[in-house]
Design a protein around this motif. Structure first.
Motif, short mmCIF file in Angstrom:
data_model
loop_
_atom_site.label_atom_id
_atom_site.label_comp_id
_atom_site.label_asym_id
_atom_site.label_seq_id
_atom_site.Cartn_x
_atom_site.Cartn_y
_atom_site.Cartn_z
N LEU A 1 0.86 -1.19 0.00
CA LEU A 1 0.00 0.00 0.00
C LEU A 1 0.89 1.24 0.00
CD1 LEU A 1 -2.85 1.26 0.16
CD2 LEU A 1 -2.62 1.23 2.65
N PHE A 2 0.65 2.14 -0.96
CA PHE A 2 1.43 3.37 -1.09
C PHE A 2 0.59 4.57 -0.69
CE2 PHE A 2 3.80 0.53 -3.72
CZ PHE A 2 5.09 1.02 -3.80
N LEU A 3 1.20 5.48 0.05
CA LEU A 3 0.62 6.81 0.23
C LEU A 3 1.41 7.73 -0.70
CD1 LEU A 3 -1.23 8.83 1.61
CD2 LEU A 3 0.55 9.17 3.35
N GLY A 4 0.77 8.13 -1.78
CA GLY A 4 1.46 8.93 -2.79
C GLY A 4 1.47 8.21 -4.11
N ALA A 5 0.96 8.88 -5.15
CA ALA A 5 0.90 8.27 -6.48
C ALA A 5 1.55 9.18 -7.51
CB ALA A 5 -0.55 7.98 -6.85
N LYS B 1 -7.11 12.01 -3.03
CA LYS B 1 -8.56 11.79 -3.02
C LYS B 1 -8.95 10.43 -2.44
CE LYS B 1 -9.62 14.86 -6.91
NZ LYS B 1 -8.30 15.49 -6.98
N GLY B 2 -7.96 9.68 -1.97
CA GLY B 2 -8.25 8.38 -1.37
C GLY B 2 -7.66 7.23 -2.17
N LEU B 3 -8.16 6.03 -1.90
CA LEU B 3 -7.67 4.83 -2.58
C LEU B 3 -7.98 4.92 -4.08
CD1 LEU B 3 -6.35 2.06 -1.77
CD2 LEU B 3 -8.68 1.11 -1.83
N LEU C 1 -8.75 9.90 -13.56
CA LEU C 1 -7.34 9.74 -13.18
C LEU C 1 -6.39 10.19 -14.28
CD1 LEU C 1 -7.40 6.19 -11.51
CD2 LEU C 1 -7.13 8.38 -10.32
N GLN C 2 -5.21 10.67 -13.87
CA GLN C 2 -4.15 10.93 -14.84
C GLN C 2 -3.70 9.61 -15.45
OE1 GLN C 2 -2.21 13.11 -11.51
NE2 GLN C 2 -1.35 14.41 -13.12
N GLN C 3 -3.16 9.67 -16.65
CA GLN C 3 -2.85 8.47 -17.40
C GLN C 3 -1.93 7.51 -16.64
OE1 GLN C 3 -4.37 7.89 -20.33
NE2 GLN C 3 -3.48 5.83 -20.33
N PRO D 1 -14.87 2.68 -2.85
CA PRO D 1 -14.08 3.87 -2.52
C PRO D 1 -13.70 3.91 -1.04
CG PRO D 1 -15.98 4.46 -3.86
CD PRO D 1 -16.16 3.02 -3.46
N VAL D 2 -12.46 4.34 -0.78
CA VAL D 2 -11.94 4.51 0.58
C VAL D 2 -11.26 5.87 0.63
CG1 VAL D 2 -10.38 3.62 2.35
CG2 VAL D 2 -11.57 2.02 0.84
N LYS D 3 -11.64 6.68 1.61
CA LYS D 3 -11.17 8.07 1.63
C LYS D 3 -9.85 8.27 2.37
CE LYS D 3 -14.36 10.29 -0.69
NZ LYS D 3 -14.02 10.98 -1.95
#
Length: 570
Positions: free
Chosen positions: A314-318, A354-356, A365-367, A378-380
């Motif tokens: 699980l990543f925080l940050g995409a 914006k969440g998961l 979403l961006q490409q 959805p998970v916030k």
């Protein structure tokens, strides 16, 4: 008096013999007319090209200070220009380290080191090599972040190359202004996303592409050294970057490595995708971070057990770092299990602002995020995502501090005997949590690594040494591997090779202390192993041009590494 002086000198010429009409200001001949010129008249900035005498002492490439020998002082006209003492490079190093340790403010240490680099390069690099653990936090994160923020105020002498919109159409000429002609690696930035500090405009090195800045603070700063305009975007930006990339190849050849550093997400992925097929390019934020994190995970297997494909991430940050790490992990799992990468990606989940990231969000979403949108409600919040996904590994790369809260760490610990938590955002102030918090909240069970340096932590009578997932483990050795093999393109398998080489260098004593990275004191040995592995992969993939292949790539890599020991001048 003149006749008396002539008799004492014999027939030797003197400034006293010069025609007074051809001399200005005390009898010194004004050959180029500079002294006679008014402030409005043009003069030519003549220089002496032979490194001897005073010019030698002012040349950082060759200056040795008091380490010049008696013979060198005679041969190079240095008599009287230096105090009489002759000392060793080791004593110079001892004195400078003693001086540096008296500075209490890290930025003062940074400025002192930059001053040293400007007057004596070999001594500067010897200091770094011999004291790398102590000095890396000064010349790299976290202090370099403050240096970038205040660069306009501390700017003294240019150390890199600046290419702005003013140079559009003339970039090839600008590159030719750089004094060194044999260039093998170039690091370039546009300054839009420096560490977790945001847009710092023209306050970064070594090649800065200045297209303006969106920082109102910088635009209003009287000491700002860059272009005072909002950032150029779209076609204007693309055209400037394309001219730069074309000029680099034209001036330095096919095999020069271009390392992208600190570009914003919307440009970083596009530039890497666009030029990876035509140039030798590497993005440190996307690929370097991914490689160093994957190395830590491979090493962690020895402590946790199991296989990488059995883990859930699980990543925080995409952004650049998060997506880059995720993709390389998926690639490694695909390589190990022979499953297609679209399947291995399903073991990896990402949380953005914006969440998961889930399938129902795909259209917005961006490409570069779309491949990570999996089926899930959805998970916030991050905490809810941790509870829903139940990851084995939690990785932070969002550049937002204190987001791995006590509740998040406790949740990770509730379903993992040894939770793996990487708080990668830097500088230190942006770290998702501190090692002390991670060890305390997990009751000493966490396997932890950060992006910034932290000191040891004592918990329940045991001392933990937190590891640092520092890109400096990867990019020097990676670049060396590309150079010594004459690689013409970067392949993902080379990144995997770099990760495997780094993981293999972790000594048992580090594992015994819960550390999953090797000591930085061994960075040159580590870099040589990474270089050899990367070069081997380049030869295997048919991407190398330096033939024949050396019999022992490790020894060859070591032989090609820079050594800062003084040379003797004849």
């Amino acid at each position: 008096m003149e006749s008396t002086m002539k008799e004492m000198r014999g027939d030797e010429a003197s400034v006293l013999d010069l025609d007074s009409k051809s001399a200005v200001g005390g009898g010194v001949e004004d050959i180029y007319g500079e002294d006679r010129a008014t402030e409005e008249q043009l003069v030519t900035p003549w220089t002496v090209s032979v490194a001897s005498g005073y010019s030698l002492l002012r040349d950082p490439h060759y200056n040795k200070g008091l380490a010049f020998s008696e013979q060198e002082r005679d041969a190079h006209y240095l008599r009287g220009l230096l105090p009489p003492a002759c000392i060793t490079q080791e004593l110079q190093e001892k004195k400078l380290m003693n001086n540096l340790r008296h500075y209490e403010v890290p930025l003062q240490k940074y400025m002192a080191l930059m001053d040293l680099q400007e007057r004596n390069e070999r001594l500067f690099y010897k200091l770094l090599i011999d004291n790398v653990e102590e000095l890396l936090p000064v010349v790299y994160t976290p202090t370099v972040g403050e240096a970038c923020q205040k660069y306009g105020s501390i700017f003294r002498r240019p150390q890199g190359l600046y290419i702005s919109l003013k140079e559009k159409g003339k970039i090839l000429e600008v590159l030719k202004n750089w004094p060194e002609k044999s260039i093998q690696v170039i690091v370039v930035t546009d300054g839009e996303r420096i560490l977790g500090l945001g847009d710092l405009g023209c306050q970064c090195l070594p090649i800065t592409i200045d297209v303006g800045t969106n920082s109102e603070q910088l635009l209003k700063d009287e000491f700002y050294i860059g272009m005072r305009q909002k950032r150029a975007t779209g076609q204007e930006y693309a055209d400037l970057l394309h001219e730069f990339m074309t000029a680099v190849k034209q001036n330095y050849g096919e095999k020069v490595l271009i390392q992208f550093e600190d570009f914003a997400n919307h440009n970083a992925f596009e530039l890497l995708a666009k030029y990876s097929r035509s140039h030798l390019v590497f993005n440190d934020d996307i690929q370097g971070t991914a490689s160093v994190v994957l190395a830590g995970l491979i090493a962690a297997l020895k402590l946790v057990g199991g296989k990488l494909a059995e883990y859930t991430f699980l990543f925080l940050g995409a952004g650049e770092a998060g997506i880059g790490i995720a993709e390389l992990i998926a690639l490694e799992m695909s390589k190990q299990t022979k499953a297609p990468i679209v399947e291995t990606r399903k073991k990896i989940w990402l949380v953005d602002s914006k969440g998961l990231i889930v399938s129902s969000r795909k259209e917005s979403l961006q490409q570069f995020k779309k491949p990570w949108a999996h089926e899930h409600e959805p998970v916030k919040t991050l905490l809810d995502a941790v509870k829903a996904i139940k990851p084995t590994v939690l990785i932070g790369s969002a550049g937002v501090g204190r987001t791995f809260t006590k509740e998040v760490v406790e949740a990770m610990t509730s379903f993992n005997e040894k939770p793996i938590i990487f708080a990668l955002s830097n500088p230190t102030s942006q770290s998702e949590c501190t090692p002390e918090e991670a060890y305390t909240w997990s009751k000493g069970r966490v396997i932890f690594a950060s992006g910034s340096p932290f000191g040891p932590v004592e918990y329940n009578g045991k001392v933990f040494m937190p590891g640092q997932a520092n890109n400096a483990y990867i990019f020097p050795g990676f670049g060396l591997g590309l150079v010594i093999s004459g690689a013409i393109r970067v392949h993902d398998d080379m990144l995997l090779a770099a990760s495997e080489a780094l993981a293999s260098q972790v000594p048992q004593e580090n594992f015994d202390n819960g550390l999953i990275y090797p000591p930085f004191t061994s960075i040159r040995k580590i870099s040589a192993h990474i270089a050899a592995n990367v070069a081997s992969k380049a030869y295997e993939l048919g991407l190398s041009t330096r033939l024949p292949r050396p019999e022992n790539l490790l020894k060859h890599a070591e032989s090609c590494m820079y050594t800062p020991v003084y040379r003797t001048y004849r």
